[in-house]
Design an enzyme around this catalytic site. Structure first.
Site, short mmCIF file in Angstrom:
data_model
loop_
_atom_site.label_atom_id
_atom_site.label_comp_id
_atom_site.label_asym_id
_atom_site.label_seq_id
_atom_site.Cartn_x
_atom_site.Cartn_y
_atom_site.Cartn_z
CG ASN A 48 27.83 60.00 99.88
OD1 ASN A 48 28.74 60.42 99.18
ND2 ASN A 48 27.69 60.36 101.15
CB ALA A 63 25.35 52.05 108.93
CG HIS A 106 3.85 49.24 95.00
ND1 HIS A 106 3.38 49.51 93.73
CD2 HIS A 106 5.12 49.71 95.04
CE1 HIS A 106 4.33 50.10 93.03
NE2 HIS A 106 5.39 50.24 93.80
CB THR A 149 9.04 51.98 111.49
OG1 THR A 149 9.39 51.76 112.85
CG2 THR A 149 9.70 50.94 110.60
#
Length: 190
Positions: free
Chosen positions: A83, A164, A113, A169
């Site tokens: 979506n 949701a 990063h 992790t």
């Protein structure tokens, strides 16, 4: 020949798709891009049949960042629905199985990063090297809820459901529901 004819029919039905056909390594039949979709490193992206991407999605396979080069791979299976406002970013490998449904605002990455060390944290994030803890693999028949984040090195099993707003992790086993930040298994649905 039949596949080429189906691609031509798809382009006629969805005019913006012709640019997408040239932008990715392979694309199956019946694919729909319902608005602007940003693609980077398309020659490293494979998309199966009956794919749907909502508006403002980004699918990025980064082959180079600053002076570092990578060999990314993004493989999206058949009958995958992504979506609006979803972002998939790879420097290594992201695999999405067949029949996966994404809510809006889902973010999947196999990199960050830097390595989050005291030395690197003194460097501005945009100046840090990209680093991957591992590939992301999402099994078949998975439902990923709205605004979910899936971080590097995660494997999500077949038939799993991610609630949701979750931040995944760690691995989620087959046929389990996971939710929360960080996501944890809350139900076995076998």
């Amino acid at each position: 020949m039949r596949r080429q004819i189906n691609k031509l029919i798809d382009v006629l039905k969805y005019p913006g798709k012709s640019r997408m056909l040239r932008s990715v390594k392979t694309m199956g039949t019946g694919c729909v891009f319902a608005g602007a979709v940003k693609i980077i490193g398309g020659d490293c992206i494979e998309i199966g049949d009956d794919f749907y991407a909502g508006p403002d999605c980004r699918i990025e396979a980064w082959k180079q960042y600053k002076d570092k080069t990578f060999s990314p791979e993004i493989r999206i299976g058949n009958n995958v629905r992504i979506n609006s406002r979803c972002h998939i970013g790879a420097i290594r490998r992201i695999v999405i199985g067949d029949n996966v449904l994404f809510g809006s605002g889902v973010f999947i990455t196999d990199h960050s990063h830097g390595r989050v060390t005291p030395e690197e944290n003194s460097i501005p994030p945009t100046d840090r090297d990209l680093y991957s803890k591992g590939e992301v693999v999402i099994g078949e028949n998975v439902w990923i809820g709205e605004n979910v984040t899936i971080l590097p090195g995660v494997h999500i099993g077949n038939g799993a459901v991610i609630g949701a707003g979750s931040v995944v992790t760690k691995d989620i086993p087959d046929y389990h529901v996971a939710a929360g930040n960080p996501a944890r298994v809350v139900k076995d649905i076998r």
